[in-house]
Design an enzyme around this catalytic site. Structure first.
Site, short mmCIF file in Angstrom:
data_model
loop_
_atom_site.label_atom_id
_atom_site.label_comp_id
_atom_site.label_asym_id
_atom_site.label_seq_id
_atom_site.Cartn_x
_atom_site.Cartn_y
_atom_site.Cartn_z
N PRO A 2 -16.06 -91.46 -67.85
CA PRO A 2 -16.60 -90.44 -66.94
C PRO A 2 -17.32 -89.34 -67.72
O PRO A 2 -16.82 -88.89 -68.75
CB PRO A 2 -15.36 -89.86 -66.26
N GLU A 3 -18.48 -88.96 -67.25
CA GLU A 3 -19.21 -87.86 -67.86
C GLU A 3 -19.14 -86.67 -66.90
O GLU A 3 -18.43 -86.71 -65.90
CB GLU A 3 -20.65 -88.28 -68.17
N HIS A 93 -0.24 -98.92 -63.06
CA HIS A 93 -0.84 -97.81 -63.83
C HIS A 93 -0.90 -96.49 -63.07
O HIS A 93 -1.60 -95.58 -63.49
CB HIS A 93 -2.24 -98.16 -64.35
N ARG A 112 -6.08 -97.62 -69.15
CA ARG A 112 -6.26 -97.63 -70.61
C ARG A 112 -5.54 -96.50 -71.30
O ARG A 112 -5.44 -96.47 -72.51
CB ARG A 112 -7.76 -97.61 -70.93
N ARG A 155 -31.93 -78.83 -87.56
CA ARG A 155 -31.13 -80.05 -87.53
C ARG A 155 -32.00 -81.28 -87.73
O ARG A 155 -33.01 -81.45 -87.07
CB ARG A 155 -30.40 -80.20 -86.19
#
Ligand code: ZN
Length: 280
Positions: A2-3, A93, A112, A155
């Protein structure tokens, strides 16, 4: 994984179930997720009212009425699910179950087990080891072109890698980095310090626009993400480049035969998708 848009979707889904409600029951089925859960986690949450749910990057911050904060991170596969009444049965789970004084049950399921939860005093949140180095939230007021220009200056790393640095932009992930760079017409391989001021301004707008569109669509459901009500997010249908190698570029209508369409490359072990014609 998930973002930010998926986590924001989860936050918005949890608000009506949790905020203003007391946790009348908390069941903890195992001692740990990615790390051990806090000592007496269930008993410290039980009876507490949740006053607000905030988000910092991909971390959910649930503010309790006693000035403690329950921090939750979904990891790779963590999922909150709301059942307005009792759930039909147990699912594999389901590691944590929360019941509220409105009679709803909220489960936290994580096959997980890369999820993470902690309890800290509100005054200590900024010093929490997982949060203290996070950059500003891309949808918040601190994230603007002047800020990003200062952080990218000098950078040499590729701009895509810089965007994935959580210390620069909190909550950015692999999918939305590709989508944002496409909208900003910037090549993902370009050294971060060489992006022009105009390019940085386009990038800031692109990041906000991509995240806002993704949140409006309920996030992207590629593997595990679902709205806490069980609905799927739909933004995966709105990807311009992510997961579309070889397809025509939707932005510049470049000729597929001439440009080869959307390209896939691997940067730092992760796939990047872009149009070599439009993105420079
Ligand atoms: Zn193109």
């Amino acid at each position: 994984m998930p973002e930010l848009p998926e986590v924001e979707t989860v936050r918005r889904g949890l608000v009506p179930a949790f905020v203003g409600h007391c946790l009348t029951g908390v069941v903890q089925r195992r001692p740990d997720l990615r790390f051990p859960l806090p000592d007496d986690f269930a008993s410290r949450l039980r009876g507490r009212r949740i006053d607000a749910i905030d988000r910092r990057g991909k971390y959910l911050l649930l503010l309790l009425e006693n000035s403690w904060v329950w921090i939750a991170h979904l990891g790779m596969s963590g999922r909150f699910r709301i059942f307005p009444d009792a759930p039909d049965g147990e699912e594999a789970h389901d590691h944590l179950l929360f019941t509220t004084d409105a009679g709803a049950t909220v489960t936290f399921n994580d096959p997980r087990r890369f999820g993470f939860m902690d309890l800290v005093m509100a005054s200590e949140v900024d010093r929490h080891p997982m949060l203290m180095r996070l950059g500003p939230d891309p949808l918040g007021p601190l994230f603007d072109a002047a800020y990003l220009a200062a952080r990218l200056q000098g950078r040499r790393t590729p701009i895509k890698a810089a965007l994935l640095d959580q210390g620069i932009v909190a909550g950015m992930g692999n999918i939305y980095a590709s989508e944002s760079l496409f909208r900003a017409r910037l090549s993902p391989t370009r050294a971060a310090g060489t992006v022009s001021r105009a390019g940085i301004a386009r990038l800031v707008s692109a990041i906000r626009a991509v995240f806002e569109a993704a949140i409006a669509a309920g996030g992207s459901s590629l593997r595990d993400h679902r709205h806490p009500s069980g609905e799927l997010g739909l933004f995966q249908h709105g990807f311009a480049v992510y997961g579309r190698p070889g397809e025509p570029c939707p932005g510049c209508r470049c000729q597929l035969a001439r440009t080869g369409g959307i390209r896939r490359i691997v940067q730092s072990g992760r796939s990047t998708f872009y149009c070599g014609h439009r993105q420079r």
